[in-house]
Design a protein around this motif. Sequence first.
Motif, PDB file in Angstrom:
ATOM      1  N   ILE A   1       0.850  -1.206   0.000  1.00 36.44           N
ATOM      2  CA  ILE A   1       0.000   0.000   0.000  1.00 36.44           C
ATOM      3  C   ILE A   1       0.881   1.249   0.000  1.00 36.44           C
ATOM      4  O   ILE A   1       0.694   2.168  -0.805  1.00 36.44           O
ATOM      5  CB  ILE A   1      -0.926   0.023   1.240  1.00 36.44           C
ATOM      6  N   THR A   2       1.873   1.251   0.893  1.00 34.89           N
ATOM      7  CA  THR A   2       2.747   2.415   0.998  1.00 34.89           C
ATOM      8  C   THR A   2       3.459   2.675  -0.321  1.00 34.89           C
ATOM      9  O   THR A   2       3.542   3.810  -0.786  1.00 34.89           O
ATOM     10  CB  THR A   2       3.783   2.185   2.136  1.00 34.89           C
ATOM     11  N   LYS A   3       3.913   1.590  -0.940  1.00 36.59           N
ATOM     12  CA  LYS A   3       4.623   1.743  -2.217  1.00 36.59           C
ATOM     13  C   LYS A   3       3.698   2.309  -3.292  1.00 36.59           C
ATOM     14  O   LYS A   3       4.065   3.229  -4.028  1.00 36.59           O
ATOM     15  CB  LYS A   3       5.162   0.365  -2.654  1.00 36.59           C
ATOM     16  N   LYS A   4       2.489   1.787  -3.352  1.00 33.20           N
ATOM     17  CA  LYS A   4       1.551   2.264  -4.384  1.00 33.20           C
ATOM     18  C   LYS A   4       1.202   3.732  -4.186  1.00 33.20           C
ATOM     19  O   LYS A   4       1.148   4.499  -5.144  1.00 33.20           O
ATOM     20  CB  LYS A   4       0.269   1.422  -4.364  1.00 33.20           C
ATOM     21  N   VAL A   5       0.974   4.108  -2.924  1.00 31.64           N
ATOM     22  CA  VAL A   5       0.603   5.505  -2.663  1.00 31.64           C
ATOM     23  C   VAL A   5       1.776   6.425  -3.016  1.00 31.64           C
ATOM     24  O   VAL A   5       1.595   7.484  -3.626  1.00 31.64           O
ATOM     25  CB  VAL A   5       0.159   5.700  -1.197  1.00 31.64           C
ATOM     26  N   LYS A   6       2.982   5.998  -2.667  1.00 28.33           N
ATOM     27  CA  LYS A   6       4.165   6.813  -2.989  1.00 28.33           C
ATOM     28  C   LYS A   6       4.294   7.060  -4.481  1.00 28.33           C
ATOM     29  O   LYS A   6       4.767   8.102  -4.920  1.00 28.33           O
ATOM     30  CB  LYS A   6       5.427   6.107  -2.494  1.00 28.33           C
ATOM     31  N   LYS A   7       3.907   6.024  -5.257  1.00 27.80           N
ATOM     32  CA  LYS A   7       4.038   6.144  -6.714  1.00 27.80           C
ATOM     33  C   LYS A   7       2.892   6.896  -7.368  1.00 27.80           C
ATOM     34  O   LYS A   7       2.916   7.133  -8.573  1.00 27.80           O
ATOM     35  CB  LYS A   7       4.094   4.737  -7.336  1.00 27.80           C
ATOM     36  N   ALA A   8       1.877   7.241  -6.589  1.00 28.35           N
ATOM     37  CA  ALA A   8       0.708   7.911  -7.175  1.00 28.35           C
ATOM     38  C   ALA A   8       1.139   9.171  -7.912  1.00 28.35           C
ATOM     39  O   ALA A   8       2.069   9.879  -7.503  1.00 28.35           O
ATOM     40  CB  ALA A   8      -0.290   8.257  -6.076  1.00 28.35           C
ATOM     41  N   LYS A   9       0.417   9.438  -8.998  1.00 25.07           N
ATOM     42  CA  LYS A   9       0.803  10.548  -9.863  1.00 25.07           C
ATOM     43  C   LYS A   9       0.528  11.899  -9.192  1.00 25.07           C
ATOM     44  O   LYS A   9      -0.534  12.115  -8.620  1.00 25.07           O
ATOM     45  CB  LYS A   9      -0.006  10.438 -11.157  1.00 25.07           C
ATOM     46  N   THR A  10       1.514  12.808  -9.247  1.00 30.89           N
ATOM     47  CA  THR A  10       1.295  14.195  -8.797  1.00 30.89           C
ATOM     48  C   THR A  10       1.889  15.131  -9.852  1.00 30.89           C
ATOM     49  O   THR A  10       2.471  14.664 -10.833  1.00 30.89           O
ATOM     50  CB  THR A  10       1.986  14.479  -7.441  1.00 30.89           C
ATOM     51  N   ASP A  11       1.764  16.441  -9.611  1.00 28.17           N
ATOM     52  CA  ASP A  11       2.378  17.378 -10.563  1.00 28.17           C
ATOM     53  C   ASP A  11       3.511  18.122  -9.863  1.00 28.17           C
ATOM     54  O   ASP A  11       3.957  17.710  -8.796  1.00 28.17           O
ATOM     55  CB  ASP A  11       1.319  18.329 -11.137  1.00 28.17           C
ATOM     56  N   SER A  12       3.952  19.243 -10.410  1.00 25.49           N
ATOM     57  CA  SER A  12       5.086  19.928  -9.795  1.00 25.49           C
ATOM     58  C   SER A  12       4.649  20.915  -8.708  1.00 25.49           C
ATOM     59  O   SER A  12       5.464  21.640  -8.166  1.00 25.49           O
ATOM     60  CB  SER A  12       5.895  20.626 -10.880  1.00 25.49           C
ATOM     61  N   GLY A  13       3.351  20.947  -8.409  1.00 24.59           N
ATOM     62  CA  GLY A  13       2.886  21.774  -7.287  1.00 24.59           C
ATOM     63  C   GLY A  13       2.227  23.059  -7.758  1.00 24.59           C
ATOM     64  O   GLY A  13       2.466  23.524  -8.870  1.00 24.59           O
ATOM     65  N   PRO A  14       1.387  23.646  -6.883  1.00 24.92           N
ATOM     66  CA  PRO A  14       0.679  24.877  -7.272  1.00 24.92           C
ATOM     67  C   PRO A  14       1.651  26.058  -7.372  1.00 24.92           C
ATOM     68  O   PRO A  14       2.629  26.124  -6.618  1.00 24.92           O
ATOM     69  CB  PRO A  14      -0.309  25.078  -6.114  1.00 24.92           C
TER      70      PRO A  14
ATOM     71  N   TYR B   1       3.988  17.299  -1.533  1.00 28.14           N
ATOM     72  CA  TYR B   1       3.245  16.079  -1.883  1.00 28.14           C
ATOM     73  C   TYR B   1       3.806  14.853  -1.170  1.00 28.14           C
ATOM     74  O   TYR B   1       3.075  13.925  -0.854  1.00 28.14           O
ATOM     75  CB  TYR B   1       3.249  15.847  -3.399  1.00 28.14           C
ATOM     76  N   GLY B   2       5.126  14.866  -0.936  1.00 29.98           N
ATOM     77  CA  GLY B   2       5.750  13.744  -0.222  1.00 29.98           C
ATOM     78  C   GLY B   2       5.092  13.554   1.140  1.00 29.98           C
ATOM     79  O   GLY B   2       4.747  12.434   1.529  1.00 29.98           O
ATOM     80  N   ASP B   3       4.878  14.673   1.855  1.00 31.71           N
ATOM     81  CA  ASP B   3       4.255  14.600   3.181  1.00 31.71           C
ATOM     82  C   ASP B   3       2.806  14.127   3.060  1.00 31.71           C
ATOM     83  O   ASP B   3       2.323  13.341   3.870  1.00 31.71           O
ATOM     84  CB  ASP B   3       4.248  15.982   3.856  1.00 31.71           C
ATOM     85  N   MET B   4       2.134  14.649   2.056  1.00 28.40           N
ATOM     86  CA  MET B   4       0.726  14.287   1.898  1.00 28.40           C
ATOM     87  C   MET B   4       0.581  12.796   1.617  1.00 28.40           C
ATOM     88  O   MET B   4      -0.261  12.107   2.188  1.00 28.40           O
ATOM     89  CB  MET B   4       0.096  15.103   0.775  1.00 28.40           C
ATOM     90  N   LYS B   5       1.449  12.299   0.738  1.00 26.45           N
ATOM     91  CA  LYS B   5       1.370  10.872   0.400  1.00 26.45           C
ATOM     92  C   LYS B   5       1.757  10.004   1.593  1.00 26.45           C
ATOM     93  O   LYS B   5       1.206   8.924   1.775  1.00 26.45           O
ATOM     94  CB  LYS B   5       2.297  10.566  -0.779  1.00 26.45           C
ATOM     95  N   LYS B   6       2.696  10.487   2.384  1.00 27.42           N
ATOM     96  CA  LYS B   6       3.103   9.727   3.562  1.00 27.42           C
ATOM     97  C   LYS B   6       1.908   9.591   4.515  1.00 27.42           C
ATOM     98  O   LYS B   6       1.614   8.505   5.014  1.00 27.42           O
ATOM     99  CB  LYS B   6       4.270  10.448   4.247  1.00 27.42           C
TER     100      LYS B   6
END
Length: 335
Positions: free
Chosen positions: A218-231, A272-277
């Motif tokens: 689960i942790t691995k999948k969430v870490k790999k979730a797609k994000t962008d470069s930020g607002p 995003y790293g914190d959010m995904k964590k």
Amino acid sequence: METVLSGARPTGLVHLGNYFGAIRNFVRMQDSYNCYYFIADYHSLTTHPEAKALNENVKNLLATYLACGVDPEKATLYIQSHVPEIPELYLLFNMLAYKGELEKCPTFKEKVRSQQKAKKTINAGLLTYPVLMGVDILIHRAAKVPVGKDQMPHLEMARNFAKRFNFNTKSEFFPEPEAFNFGQELVKVPSLDASGKMSKSATNPNSAIYLSDEDKVITKKVKKAKTDSGPTEPNQEKPEEIENIFDLMRLVSTEDTVNHFDEAYNNCTIRYGDMKKQLAEDMVAFVAPIRERIKSYRQDEALLAKMVKQGAEKARASASATLQGAKELMGMRYF
Ligand code: ADP
Ligand code: TRP
């Protein structure tokens, strides 16, 4: 009490989309309705005929229903092929259904396309899939069917079969079943790679979180979730992949947590790293107990067997009353 019926095909592992879209509602409804929930093993043979996988998938789905809180004392839980009245009524309903309407059904066309793409054959059972589904519902004369939007064409056909039968027999024997949505609007659980809804048939194995996933997975999948470069500016609209992460967070995290990251997004301080964590932690806390319960139910085959035997008995009592009533109206009680 009104009768509710729903079912799922045992074609693979259960993911969070199935949980939030379907199973959670099964559990919420079991206290206030006369509920029938079943495993559509015949239906899965239309596209997934492999014996070993079917056997495992049926047991796994049963264990999953129990682990998620479906209570066989409150709802009737059974396997489709344990109720022989279903294939008998299905035979009769095949004469109520028109070849043309079956060929026109959007889900049939869609399945033909995917079978062809996978170089698989198209069997007659796939064409008559909606007939069997209509029977699943009408065999208990259920009026309410909690299903996702994709199932609407099937429900419309079930209503047509009910109407035709009633017209032919000058009766009001079958109700006209409606799709039913418990509580708030329909949920759509997004995939982790922004490829639409979470689905077991997705090509990317990291796009769905399964109820049987281990913590690390689960942790691995969430870490790999797609994000962008930020607002880049305050209160900017969120692109789909970011909205998806927020949607997933709303399902498993507290309101405070969601608000915290929402504010951070809006004032451009989000990491995003914190959010995904955080999302991974909350997802693990949500899934782990269900996963462990699935494992323990799955190992207890004696309990599963006993439970579906009881379920089949209750389902058959209701099904045989319907079948007899229908045959009588059709003039099939001869002596
Ligand atoms: P899949 O699309 O993964 O093959 P199924 O078609 O077997 O899933 O769906 C079983 C049930 O789960 C249906 O009631 C369907 O509406 C629901 N469901 C499936 N995926 C999602 C999702 N991503 N979000 C919400 N509900 C879903
Ligand atoms: N067609 C449904 C699906 O793909 C499964 C199903 C079969 C069903 N028979 C049913 C759902 C009767 C509700 C009622 O998800």
